[in-house]
Motif scaffolding. Sequence first.
Motif, PDB file in Angstrom:
ATOM      1  N   GLU A  61       0.844  -1.210   0.000  1.00  0.00           N
ATOM      2  CA  GLU A  61       0.000   0.000   0.000  1.00  0.00           C
ATOM      3  C   GLU A  61       0.873   1.251   0.000  1.00  0.00           C
ATOM      4  O   GLU A  61       2.046   1.217   0.355  1.00  0.00           O
ATOM      5  CB  GLU A  61      -0.936  -0.038   1.228  1.00  0.00           C
ATOM      6  N   THR A  62       0.283   2.357  -0.419  1.00  0.00           N
ATOM      7  CA  THR A  62       0.967   3.645  -0.394  1.00  0.00           C
ATOM      8  C   THR A  62       0.584   4.426   0.865  1.00  0.00           C
ATOM      9  O   THR A  62      -0.546   4.276   1.379  1.00  0.00           O
ATOM     10  CB  THR A  62       0.606   4.484  -1.635  1.00  0.00           C
ATOM     11  N   ALA A  63       1.498   5.272   1.336  1.00  0.00           N
ATOM     12  CA  ALA A  63       1.220   6.100   2.517  1.00  0.00           C
ATOM     13  C   ALA A  63       0.110   7.102   2.223  1.00  0.00           C
ATOM     14  O   ALA A  63      -0.556   7.591   3.144  1.00  0.00           O
ATOM     15  CB  ALA A  63       2.495   6.828   2.956  1.00  0.00           C
ATOM     16  N   ARG A  64      -0.109   7.399   0.944  1.00  0.00           N
ATOM     17  CA  ARG A  64      -1.176   8.350   0.599  1.00  0.00           C
ATOM     18  C   ARG A  64      -2.548   7.837   1.034  1.00  0.00           C
ATOM     19  O   ARG A  64      -3.481   8.616   1.236  1.00  0.00           O
ATOM     20  CB  ARG A  64      -1.186   8.594  -0.922  1.00  0.00           C
ATOM     21  N   ALA A  65      -2.674   6.507   1.147  1.00  0.00           N
ATOM     22  CA  ALA A  65      -3.954   5.908   1.531  1.00  0.00           C
ATOM     23  C   ALA A  65      -4.372   6.333   2.941  1.00  0.00           C
ATOM     24  O   ALA A  65      -5.557   6.293   3.271  1.00  0.00           O
ATOM     25  CB  ALA A  65      -3.863   4.392   1.447  1.00  0.00           C
ATOM     26  N   ARG A  83      -9.637   0.059   7.150  1.00  0.00           N
ATOM     27  CA  ARG A  83      -8.796   1.041   7.868  1.00  0.00           C
ATOM     28  C   ARG A  83      -7.353   0.667   7.590  1.00  0.00           C
ATOM     29  O   ARG A  83      -6.961  -0.483   7.816  1.00  0.00           O
ATOM     30  CB  ARG A  83      -9.036   0.962   9.379  1.00  0.00           C
ATOM     31  N   GLU A  84      -6.576   1.634   7.118  1.00  0.00           N
ATOM     32  CA  GLU A  84      -5.180   1.328   6.785  1.00  0.00           C
ATOM     33  C   GLU A  84      -4.240   2.296   7.487  1.00  0.00           C
ATOM     34  O   GLU A  84      -4.586   3.448   7.737  1.00  0.00           O
ATOM     35  CB  GLU A  84      -4.963   1.418   5.268  1.00  0.00           C
ATOM     36  N   HIS A 115      -6.439  -4.952  -5.946  1.00  0.00           N
ATOM     37  CA  HIS A 115      -6.945  -4.172  -4.805  1.00  0.00           C
ATOM     38  C   HIS A 115      -5.853  -3.218  -4.330  1.00  0.00           C
ATOM     39  O   HIS A 115      -4.663  -3.506  -4.435  1.00  0.00           O
ATOM     40  CB  HIS A 115      -7.373  -5.097  -3.655  1.00  0.00           C
ATOM     41  N   THR A 116      -6.287  -2.089  -3.738  1.00  0.00           N
ATOM     42  CA  THR A 116      -5.349  -1.000  -3.431  1.00  0.00           C
ATOM     43  C   THR A 116      -4.210  -1.408  -2.500  1.00  0.00           C
ATOM     44  O   THR A 116      -3.087  -0.925  -2.645  1.00  0.00           O
ATOM     45  CB  THR A 116      -6.101   0.221  -2.841  1.00  0.00           C
ATOM     46  N   ASP A 117      -4.471  -2.325  -1.555  1.00  0.00           N
ATOM     47  CA  ASP A 117      -3.398  -2.689  -0.615  1.00  0.00           C
ATOM     48  C   ASP A 117      -2.367  -3.621  -1.256  1.00  0.00           C
ATOM     49  O   ASP A 117      -1.405  -4.024  -0.615  1.00  0.00           O
ATOM     50  CB  ASP A 117      -3.982  -3.300   0.673  1.00  0.00           C
ATOM     51  N   HIS A 118      -2.560  -3.938  -2.530  1.00  0.00           N
ATOM     52  CA  HIS A 118      -1.575  -4.716  -3.289  1.00  0.00           C
ATOM     53  C   HIS A 118      -0.976  -3.873  -4.413  1.00  0.00           C
ATOM     54  O   HIS A 118       0.168  -4.113  -4.826  1.00  0.00           O
ATOM     55  CB  HIS A 118      -2.231  -5.987  -3.859  1.00  0.00           C
TER      56      HIS A 118
END
Length: 296
Positions: A61-65, A83-84, A115-118
């Motif tokens: 995942e990116t820190a922007r999330a 929640r990330e 998916h965004t966390d990948h």
Amino acid sequence: MRVHAIQTGTVQVHERQRSGEGSGLLRFARTLLDPEWSEPLPIYAWVIEHPEGIIVIDTGETARAARSGYFPRWHPYFRLALREQVEPGEEIGPRLSGLGLSSDDVRWVVMTHLHTDHAGGLHHFPRAEVLVSRKEHEVARGFAGTLRGYLPHRWPTWFEPTLIDFGDGMGPSGEGVALTRAGDVRILPTPGHTAGHVSVSLDEGPRTLFFAGDTSYTEANLVSGTVDGVASMGAGEDVAAATLRAIRTRTAERPMVYLPSHDPEAARRLAERRVVALPTTRDAEGDAARATSLRS
Ligand SMILES: [Zn+2]
């Protein structure tokens, strides 16, 4: 060959997402509305220092999330069920540097799904060949993709992955597609969590390292055949259950270290090369006998 687990922050999902309940839309609704949250789960990506080139599996995942405005606020899943927590130094680029590797030296990035966390760390790999199953790319793109819970508008502008097609006999119990010339790294369709989900297997001596993405949230869920709470929005619960069965069959044929992306035990299992232990027939008979004696 060195293989690394890279953790890019944590994710919390509802308990009903890890172990789903009900079927179809109702199953998804129960996931969304479940009051119970998981503990913060690791978001793992994987790195194989292969003689043919460095292979990265998923980008984390990116820190922007973690900043407001990153997720579409109108989308019930992002609003209610995710929640990330990711710090900039936890993104895959800095993590690779920490291992003495550079993201520019990565030859292949294999995405288990989008998916965004990948996919959040894709921007670290403008020079790599990114591989995605054709099916996954199809369902993830455009507004329909956003409705399904992907964030295609966050993909890097240069993102044009190599699309993988799987023919007959390449299913989760088949051979899949070889990534390396040596044939030791293979990409296998493992539909369930998403329609075009894949896993990656690496033959390492007598055992297989199986990078499972989100085929299940834990090894225990693989063993018990527990399908997650979002598969009804992916390939469907039946397909997901068949995939888990096919993976269990593989573990029975050849020792397997099973490495899902969000299993808190996965990195330790990799370090110890701890293989899946399926309950033997004798265990099952023992359980049945105990159950009988409890009843009587
Ligand atoms: Zn996922």
